[in-house]
Design a protein around this motif. Structure first.
Motif, mmCIF file in Angstrom:
data_model
loop_
_atom_site.group_PDB
_atom_site.id
_atom_site.type_symbol
_atom_site.label_atom_id
_atom_site.label_comp_id
_atom_site.label_asym_id
_atom_site.label_seq_id
_atom_site.Cartn_x
_atom_site.Cartn_y
_atom_site.Cartn_z
ATOM 1 N N ARG A 8 -8.617 -26.532 -7.976
ATOM 2 C CA ARG A 8 -9.830 -26.668 -7.155
ATOM 3 C C ARG A 8 -9.521 -26.403 -5.682
ATOM 4 N NH1 ARG A 8 -11.220 -30.858 -4.289
ATOM 5 N NH2 ARG A 8 -9.737 -32.187 -5.427
ATOM 6 N N ARG A 10 -11.682 -19.276 -8.987
ATOM 7 C CA ARG A 10 -12.674 -20.126 -9.661
ATOM 8 C C ARG A 10 -12.512 -20.073 -11.171
ATOM 9 N NH1 ARG A 10 -17.924 -18.575 -5.842
ATOM 10 N NH2 ARG A 10 -17.411 -20.024 -4.127
ATOM 11 N N ASP A 55 -11.984 -19.494 -0.895
ATOM 12 C CA ASP A 55 -13.321 -19.427 -0.308
ATOM 13 C C ASP A 55 -13.217 -19.335 1.216
ATOM 14 O OD1 ASP A 55 -16.006 -19.408 0.076
ATOM 15 O OD2 ASP A 55 -16.373 -21.454 -0.622
ATOM 16 N N ALA A 90 -9.118 -22.757 -5.071
ATOM 17 C CA ALA A 90 -10.420 -22.096 -4.972
ATOM 18 C C ALA A 90 -11.044 -22.331 -3.593
ATOM 19 C CB ALA A 90 -11.349 -22.595 -6.076
ATOM 20 N N GLN A 91 -10.888 -23.537 -3.057
ATOM 21 C CA GLN A 91 -11.400 -23.809 -1.713
ATOM 22 C C GLN A 91 -10.685 -22.951 -0.671
ATOM 23 O OE1 GLN A 91 -11.141 -28.003 -0.935
ATOM 24 N NE2 GLN A 91 -12.650 -28.561 -2.490
ATOM 25 N N ARG A 147 -11.761 -23.253 -13.749
ATOM 26 C CA ARG A 147 -12.433 -23.565 -15.007
ATOM 27 C C ARG A 147 -11.427 -23.670 -16.153
ATOM 28 N NH1 ARG A 147 -16.067 -19.700 -12.891
ATOM 29 N NH2 ARG A 147 -15.227 -18.096 -14.283
#
Length: 494
Positions: A168, A105, A175, A171-172, A109
């Motif tokens: 992104r 994450r 997760d 990050a998914q 950013r």
């Protein structure tokens, strides 16, 4: 004499304008990458081949109130619930996966920040001589500056946006891997705990048999002293007592190892960690044995976090191929600065010392020794690897579900047959003991009957444990819980 600066006339710019426009359109109209094939190109069957056998299921009333995803509550064991909750807080593998998600994450950013204007302040003092100084000659001069700098890179060809998309998706994926890690740890805790309970119950069973053997040994010793039996009969009973004591110690050792494994899973030190022992011999069979409906095969792929992580990795790899392709096009950066510049430090912030500037920089490597081509080739290779990993994860998901469904189906039949064997062995032991005490059969027949009963009871416990293990394995293979379907439990109890 100062050499004239090189300049380009207006007609030259007009001739280059179509070329610049073509480059812009080529970047904006790049060929989009195809989405990954549905289910990684694997033909999804309509049903699981091992899904038959629902006729023996009965609906459990408390299933509707059970929180979604807390599948371990279906076993209705408070100790198991406590251990799973402790593992969620203290397991180091879960903590490591959570840290990797936080890192992903943060990288997202950072990638998003590259698409925003960059603003900074600067101040400095320099001393130099030459045409760019205030004296305009060889006399050194001091120049003090203070100002605000702004830069912004135009994302004409999607390089920055695709890099942000890749971050992104990473990050998914992290997760989803965190959820997969949590599910893995929960399943390991449940399986280890249920095995610990089974070993405890088996140990109690062996100790009960050991007590019966010791009673027989005392009876045999009295009969031997009275001259009713031979020394061979006494030696046989002594052998059974010693062998059973050895089995009890082996089970205690196995229970200690499982206890220590549970300590690591919950994030505790093995020294001093202990699971509260059950008070009855059937403790391992007291927990409810949930039967989880497999559902539609296609829904497994949407529910399993590891499959979702693999798909996100494919999409991230696709985005990075786009980033590598965008490296062939020029980069356009807008810059601006404003502030003050003065040869005298005391006059630095006077209105007459103000300065400003704007600019645009277009950069395009002409020759890089094949670096961009190699980077694009590497990105495509990583995409192929991600596609293969995604397909492998899908195939593994189906195999794991089929394995556990097949195991549960066969274990149900094995448990039923083993139950009949236990009943017959217990009856044979009862009859042999009565006949032996009345002197109608030999001691060897009694020992064989007890040995057979102990073996069949232990086998029944092991089958029951295998059913628990396969049930947890099926929950893990399905991605946790049982979705919208009601929780179901086996009608038969041990």
């Amino acid at each position: 004499m100062t050499a004239p600066l090189m300049s380009i006339s207006l007609p030259s710019w007009s001739r280059l304008a179509p070329l610049a426009a073509a480059l812009v359109l080529a970047g904006c109209m790049g060929t989009p990458l195809a989405p990954p094939p549905e289910h990684a190109g694997v033909a999804v069957p309509a049903t699981f081949s091992e899904a038959d056998g629902a006729r023996s299921w009965t609906t459990a009333p408390p299933a509707e109130a059970q929180p979604r995803g807390e599948w371990w509550l279906g076993f209705q064991d408070p100790v198991l619930n406590s251990l799973v909750e402790r593992a969620g807080r203290g397991n180091t593998t879960v903590q490591e996966a959570a840290a990797r998600l936080a890192e992903a994450r943060a990288l997202l950013r950072s990638a998003d920040a590259n698409r925003a204007p960059q603003v900074g302040v600067s101040t400095g003092v320099s001393r130099q001589a030459g045409a760019n100084t205030a004296t305009g000659g060889p006399v050194p001069a001091t120049l003090a500056t203070a100002g605000l700098n702004v830069s912004y890179e135009l994302d004409l060809f999607g390089r920055l946006s695709q890099a942000s998309d890749a971050a992104r998706l990473d990050a998914q994926a992290r997760d989803a891997l965190l959820q997969s890690t949590r599910l893995m740890v929960q399943a390991d805790v449940a399986q280890t705990y249920l095995q610990w309970r089974a070993v405890q119950a088996e140990r109690v069973l062996v100790e009960e048999s050991l007590a019966a053997y010791r009673d027989t040994l005392r009876l045999t010793q009295r009969r031997y002293q009275a001259g009713d039996v031979a020394e061979l009969d006494l030696a046989r009973v002594q052998t059974e007592v010693a062998a059973t004591e050895s089995e009890a110690l082996a089970l205690e050792r196995q229970q200690v190892l499982l206890n220590n494994a549970l300590a690591v899973l919950v994030g505790d030190v093995a020294s001093g960690f202990a699971v509260a022992p059950a008070g009855t011999a059937g403790a391992a069979g007291e927990a409810v044995l949930p039967v989880i409906p497999a559902g539609v095969p296609g829904t497994v792929l949407a529910r399993r976090p590891d499959v979702s992580a693999a798909q996100a990795s494919v999409l991230a790899a696709q985005a990075r191929v786009g980033v590598a392709q965008a490296a062939w096009f020029p980069a356009v950066t807008l810059t601006g600065n404003g502030g003050y510049a003065s040869p005298e430090l005391g006059d630095l912030f006077k209105w007459s010392a103000r300065s400003w500037g704007i600019g645009a920089l277009l950069s395009l490597p002409i020759f890089d020794g094949g670096q961009r081509a190699a980077q694009e080739e590497g990105a495509r290779a990583r995409l192929e690897g991600a596609l293969a990993a995604h397909r492998g994860q899908v195939l593994t998901a189906f195999r794991e579900v089929e394995d556990q469904l097949g195991a549960l189906r066969l274990l149900a039949g094995q448990a039923e047959a083993q139950g009949r064997a236990v009943q017959a062995a217990a009856r044979a032991t009862q009859l042999s003991d009565s006949r032996y005490r009345n002197g109608l059969v030999s001691q060897l027949e009694l020992l064989d009957a007890r040995r057979s009963e102990l073996r069949n009871r232990r086998q029944a416990l092991q089958v029951r444990t295998a059913q628990y293990t396969a049930t947890v394995g099926l929950i893990r293979a399905l991605g946790g819980g049982w979705g919208d379907a009601p929780a179901q439990v086996a009608a038969a109890r041990p």
